[in-house]
Design an enzyme around this catalytic site. Structure first.
Site, short mmCIF file in Angstrom:
data_model
loop_
_atom_site.label_atom_id
_atom_site.label_comp_id
_atom_site.label_asym_id
_atom_site.label_seq_id
_atom_site.Cartn_x
_atom_site.Cartn_y
_atom_site.Cartn_z
N HIS A 1 2.36 -0.15 6.84
CA HIS A 1 1.84 -1.48 7.13
C HIS A 1 1.65 -2.29 5.84
CE1 HIS A 1 -0.17 -4.60 9.40
NE2 HIS A 1 -1.14 -4.60 8.50
N ASP B 1 -5.25 -0.40 -6.41
CA ASP B 1 -6.49 0.30 -6.10
C ASP B 1 -7.53 -0.75 -5.75
OD1 ASP B 1 -7.91 2.64 -5.66
OD2 ASP B 1 -8.79 2.65 -7.65
#
Length: 199
Positions: free
Chosen positions: A13, A70
């Site tokens: 996704h 991150d």
């Protein structure tokens, strides 16, 4: 000719989101598609260090252009926690539910519930590293709301909104989210690079 870039993820996704933003000038491929199936170490003390560690891990093995990201939730009243430890805040096993429970417990009784989500992307292009950051400010509410999204989305309301990320559609969230903003900077950079004929 389409330029290939490795995205240090196996989240299909996430890959499709970024691919859609980049258009057809670039082809993104996942770690699995290039034969990296092991967990990449994330031992940095900051989001930037973790993103950089992941992108360099891929580049050192394959020598190809790549990027990694991150993300962390930083809560003011908790001195920036959970921050770089957001995914494993409650335990070494990733559990969104346990993470939320612990965060709400630690915020109990605190008046300042302001927080921000922050994403850092590390791109290695032609052997050189570039960093992009996306931030969205907001607040932590006392109870979960909404069933979409993931992570801390059910308890985070962005500034200027009255709904949590988990109450928004993916498209709505991406327009204002931390990752969406970081990706937008990455996309703009890559498109400029492409138009300048450098890659």
């Amino acid at each position: 000719m389409m330029k290939r870039i490795i995205f240090s993820t196996n989240n299909r996704h996430k890959l499709e989101e970024v691919q859609h933003s980049l258009g057809d000038a670039f082809e993104l491929v996942t770690l699995k598609e290039v034969g990296i199936v092991e967990d990449i170490p994330e031992t940095g003390e900051t989001l930037q260090e973790n993103a950089s560690q992941k992108s360099h891990y891929v580049f050192d093995r394959l020598g190809e252009d790549c990027f990694a990201d991150d993300t962390g939730l930083e809560v003011v009243a908790l001195n920036g926690a959970p921050g770089v430890h957001s995914a494993r805040y409650a335990s070494l096993e990733k559990s969104d539910s346990k993470n939320i429970d612990l965060l709400l417990k630690n915020l109990s009784g605190k008046l300042d519930r302001s927080a921000r989500f922050r994403t850092v992307i590390s791109l290695i292009l032609n052997g050189q590293e570039y960093l992009f950051e996306g931030i969205v400010n907001g607040r932590i509410i006392e109870d979960r709301r909404g069933c979409d999204g993931f992570g801390y989305d059910p308890i985070f309301v962005p500034d200027g909104c009255d709904r949590t990320f988990a109450e928004m559609s993916m498209e709505e969230k991406n327009q204002i989210s931390h990752r969406g903003r970081a990706v937008a900077k990455l996309v703009e950079f890559l498109k400029q690079y492409r138009s300048d004929g450098i890659i």
